[in-house]
Design an enzyme around this catalytic site. Structure first.
Site, PDB file in Angstrom:
ATOM      1  N   LYS A 101      90.259  62.730 -71.245  1.00  0.00           N
ATOM      2  CA  LYS A 101      91.031  61.521 -70.945  1.00  0.00           C
ATOM      3  C   LYS A 101      90.052  60.352 -70.866  1.00  0.00           C
ATOM      4  O   LYS A 101      88.870  60.582 -70.654  1.00  0.00           O
ATOM      5  CB  LYS A 101      91.819  61.693 -69.646  1.00  0.00           C
ATOM      6  CG  LYS A 101      90.940  61.862 -68.408  1.00  0.00           C
ATOM      7  CD  LYS A 101      91.730  61.674 -67.142  1.00  0.00           C
ATOM      8  CE  LYS A 101      90.741  61.182 -66.114  1.00  0.00           C
ATOM      9  NZ  LYS A 101      90.907  61.254 -64.804  1.00  0.00           N
ATOM     10  N   TYR A 132      92.060  69.433 -64.032  1.00  0.00           N
ATOM     11  CA  TYR A 132      92.848  69.903 -62.882  1.00  0.00           C
ATOM     12  C   TYR A 132      93.666  71.143 -63.217  1.00  0.00           C
ATOM     13  O   TYR A 132      93.953  71.959 -62.368  1.00  0.00           O
ATOM     14  CB  TYR A 132      93.745  68.781 -62.343  1.00  0.00           C
ATOM     15  CG  TYR A 132      93.117  68.219 -61.096  1.00  0.00           C
ATOM     16  CD1 TYR A 132      91.985  67.414 -61.217  1.00  0.00           C
ATOM     17  CD2 TYR A 132      93.553  68.568 -59.829  1.00  0.00           C
ATOM     18  CE1 TYR A 132      91.327  66.969 -60.106  1.00  0.00           C
ATOM     19  CE2 TYR A 132      92.891  68.113 -58.706  1.00  0.00           C
ATOM     20  CZ  TYR A 132      91.779  67.321 -58.846  1.00  0.00           C
ATOM     21  OH  TYR A 132      91.111  66.895 -57.738  1.00  0.00           O
ATOM     22  N   LEU A 133      94.062  71.264 -64.509  1.00  0.00           N
ATOM     23  CA  LEU A 133      94.865  72.419 -64.899  1.00  0.00           C
ATOM     24  C   LEU A 133      94.025  73.687 -64.928  1.00  0.00           C
ATOM     25  O   LEU A 133      94.557  74.795 -64.995  1.00  0.00           O
ATOM     26  CB  LEU A 133      95.502  72.177 -66.272  1.00  0.00           C
ATOM     27  CG  LEU A 133      96.538  71.060 -66.299  1.00  0.00           C
ATOM     28  CD1 LEU A 133      97.134  70.921 -67.684  1.00  0.00           C
ATOM     29  CD2 LEU A 133      97.648  71.328 -65.294  1.00  0.00           C
ATOM     30  N   GLU A 169      89.871  60.905 -52.228  1.00  0.00           N
ATOM     31  CA  GLU A 169      88.416  61.008 -52.314  1.00  0.00           C
ATOM     32  C   GLU A 169      87.838  60.144 -51.210  1.00  0.00           C
ATOM     33  O   GLU A 169      88.391  59.093 -50.876  1.00  0.00           O
ATOM     34  CB  GLU A 169      87.921  60.505 -53.679  1.00  0.00           C
ATOM     35  CG  GLU A 169      88.271  61.445 -54.805  1.00  0.00           C
ATOM     36  CD  GLU A 169      87.787  60.977 -56.179  1.00  0.00           C
ATOM     37  OE1 GLU A 169      87.589  61.857 -57.036  1.00  0.00           O
ATOM     38  OE2 GLU A 169      87.629  59.755 -56.393  1.00  0.00           O
ATOM     39  N   ASP A 188      94.226  56.936 -63.953  1.00  0.00           N
ATOM     40  CA  ASP A 188      93.084  57.845 -63.780  1.00  0.00           C
ATOM     41  C   ASP A 188      93.497  59.181 -63.169  1.00  0.00           C
ATOM     42  O   ASP A 188      92.971  60.222 -63.544  1.00  0.00           O
ATOM     43  CB  ASP A 188      92.026  57.159 -62.890  1.00  0.00           C
ATOM     44  CG  ASP A 188      90.652  57.793 -63.048  1.00  0.00           C
ATOM     45  OD1 ASP A 188      90.298  58.132 -64.186  1.00  0.00           O
ATOM     46  OD2 ASP A 188      89.936  57.952 -62.043  1.00  0.00           O
ATOM     47  N   HIS A 193      96.608  64.104 -63.835  1.00  0.00           N
ATOM     48  CA  HIS A 193      96.398  65.268 -62.960  1.00  0.00           C
ATOM     49  C   HIS A 193      97.633  65.604 -62.129  1.00  0.00           C
ATOM     50  O   HIS A 193      98.128  66.726 -62.140  1.00  0.00           O
ATOM     51  CB  HIS A 193      95.234  65.025 -61.988  1.00  0.00           C
ATOM     52  CG  HIS A 193      93.927  64.758 -62.663  1.00  0.00           C
ATOM     53  ND1 HIS A 193      93.610  65.259 -63.900  1.00  0.00           N
ATOM     54  CD2 HIS A 193      92.831  64.047 -62.265  1.00  0.00           C
ATOM     55  CE1 HIS A 193      92.380  64.864 -64.221  1.00  0.00           C
ATOM     56  NE2 HIS A 193      91.900  64.122 -63.259  1.00  0.00           N
ATOM     57  N   ARG A 328      96.190  74.271 -51.030  1.00  0.00           N
ATOM     58  CA  ARG A 328      95.036  73.366 -51.037  1.00  0.00           C
ATOM     59  C   ARG A 328      94.180  73.680 -52.258  1.00  0.00           C
ATOM     60  O   ARG A 328      93.563  74.739 -52.351  1.00  0.00           O
ATOM     61  CB  ARG A 328      94.224  73.503 -49.748  1.00  0.00           C
ATOM     62  CG  ARG A 328      93.200  72.397 -49.597  1.00  0.00           C
ATOM     63  CD  ARG A 328      92.677  72.249 -48.183  1.00  0.00           C
ATOM     64  NE  ARG A 328      92.030  73.466 -47.746  1.00  0.00           N
ATOM     65  CZ  ARG A 328      92.186  74.018 -46.533  1.00  0.00           C
ATOM     66  NH1 ARG A 328      92.984  73.451 -45.649  1.00  0.00           N
ATOM     67  NH2 ARG A 328      91.564  75.123 -46.205  1.00  0.00           N
ATOM     68  N   LEU A 337     101.295  79.005 -45.040  1.00  0.00           N
ATOM     69  CA  LEU A 337     102.709  78.752 -44.772  1.00  0.00           C
ATOM     70  C   LEU A 337     102.860  78.519 -43.280  1.00  0.00           C
ATOM     71  O   LEU A 337     102.421  79.342 -42.470  1.00  0.00           O
ATOM     72  CB  LEU A 337     103.527  79.979 -45.203  1.00  0.00           C
ATOM     73  CG  LEU A 337     105.032  79.900 -45.005  1.00  0.00           C
ATOM     74  CD1 LEU A 337     105.654  78.831 -45.885  1.00  0.00           C
ATOM     75  CD2 LEU A 337     105.672  81.258 -45.327  1.00  0.00           C
TER      76      LEU A 337
END
EC number: 1.1.1.49
Length: 444
Positions: A101, A132-133, A169, A188, A193, A328, A337
């Site tokens: 990207k 991210y994937l 961040e 971005d 993402h 997370r 959970l």
């Protein structure tokens, strides 16, 4: 640089951390012997023809596959692809190109980029990478949902009250401001993402785990999304802040950023998927730089228990009693959970406890880096975690109108201090849909 200099540079970070068997040193030497440096102009077909000759020497007549990784500024993508395709394609194996990207900055520029790439490449040669994937917990989303009976029946508007995708961040643009200022946080982080994670999260069960089947379902989600309106978006920009005697610079204090820049470094948005499964469920996203922590997570807040027998034990704040599933993604990967539980003792006191799968405690193996997984997938021709062009079009058509409006109306971002929890506007946005951000509670 010479081949030897390149090898020295690589060897500083090269490890055998995933495959920890013996003879690590030997394997590293074998690998380094296959690393070569070749210099040339991105837009010179002669230079690429030289690269082709050099590659052929090393390939020595074997079946050769070639993977070009375009880690270069976007304005020279097309030139490099043209030269690579025309002058340095593999003669007897596959040729693939990994594109980083930004894939354009709106619908038009993205479509133009895709069209130009397709002059020289087929769609199945283009691998649009979104790291991210490749993250372990994003990969695990489908497993969690489709292989556990306890989750899939709950995965709809009937039981889920809202879904939150949070990215923060704890540092600013520090030196990357020049690049960032042209794109902003929505392009971005959010448009790629977070939207990709949302599509994976919300999709219907695919026909199979085949790449095309999964990507078909993701496109359907993106195409079902309600157009995003300006009132469902909040933007912010961090300003300088002094804390504990240290002054942290504001975004526009960065030398590479124009002093009057209105580029957002924080954004929150409320999105809706107008289909039978998700009708009316708010999907809240927020992403920002220079915030109080560094985290990426998905939070699923379930509805209140109807006619809950224990309501009076919770007092007036029913939100405290809501079940919540938290995934997370980073740092310190975990899935937990939140459930209600009786505190041991003679009275009837309830509290919230976590059923917690903490990756570091459960799995001793080191988690591979997202790029390691994605590069391996590209080599193996596995496209599941890469973005198809119609998926990209759908993602841009969702965000382009609002991005244009923000820029044309010169909307001023809400300023927030470096290291804070971000603009107050994000809370108002969530409150409008009766949502409380899960990452800002007293206990997470």
């Amino acid at each position: 640089m010479t081949d030897a200099e390149l090898r020295t540079m690589i060897s500083k970070t090269l490890t055998c951390r995933i495959d920890k068997r013996e003879n690590c040193g030997e394997k590293m030497d074998q690998f380094l012997e296959r690393c070569f440096y070749h210099s040339g102009q991105y837009d010179s077909q002669e230079n690429f023809a030289e690269l082709d000759r050099k590659l052929k020497e090393h390939e020595a007549g074997r079946v050769s596959n070639r993977l070009f990784y375009l880690s270069i500024p976007p304005n020279i993508f097309i030139e490099a692809v043209k030269c690579a395709s025309l002058s340095a394609s593999s003669g007897n194996g596959w040729t693939r190109v990994i594109v980083e990207k930004p894939f354009g900055r709106d619908s038009e520029s993205s479509a133009a980029l895709t069209k130009a790439l397709k002059q020289y490449l087929q769609e199945d040669q283009i691998f649009r990478i979104d790291h991210y994937l490749g993250k372990e917990l994003v990969e695990n989303l489908s497993v969690l949902r489709f292989s556990n009976l306890i989750f899939e029946p709950l995965w709809s508007r009937q039981y889920i009250r809202n879904v939150q995708l949070i990215f923060s961040e704890d540092f600013g643009t520090e030196g990357r401001g020049g690049y960032f200022d042209n794109y902003g946080i929505i392009r971005d982080i959010i448009q790629n993402h977070l939207l990709q994670i949302l599509a994976l999260f919300a999709m219907e069960t695919p026909v199979s785990l085949d790449a095309e089947d999964i990507r078909n379902e993701k496109v359907k989600v993106l195409r079902s999304m309600r157009p995003l309106s300006l009132e469902d978006v909040v933007i912010g920009q961090y300003k300088s802040h002094t804390k504990g005697g240290i002054t942290y610079p504001g975004y526009i204090d960065d030398k590479t950023v124009p002093k009057d820049s209105l580029t957002p470094t924080f954004a929150a948005a409320a999105l809706f998927i107008d289909n039978a499964r998700w009708d009316g469920v708010p999907f809240l996203m927020k992403a920002g730089k220079a915030l109080h922590n560094k985290i990426a997570e998905i939070r699923v807040q379930f509805r209140h228990v109807p006619g809950n027998l224990y309501n009076r034990n919770f007092g007036t704040d029913l939100d405290q009693a809501t079940n919540e599933l938290v995934i997370r993604v980073q740092p310190d990967e975990a899935i937990y959970l939140k459930i209600n539980n009786k505190v041991p003792g003679l009275g009837m006191r309830l509290d919230r406890s976590n059923l917690n799968l903490h990756y570091a405690a459960r799995y001793s193996k080191e988690i591979p880096d997202a790029y390691e997984r994605l590069l391996l997938d590209a080599i193996e021709g596995e496209r599941r975690l890469f973005i198809r062009s119609d998926e990209l079009d759908a993602a841009w058509s969702l965000f382009t109108p609002v991005l244009k409006e923000l820029e044309e109306k010169k909307i001023i971002p809400e300023y927030y201090p470096y290291g804070s929890r971000g603009p107050v506007g994000a809370h108002y946005l969530a409150a409008r849909y009766n949502v409380r951000w899960g990452d800002l509670g007293s206990e997470q």
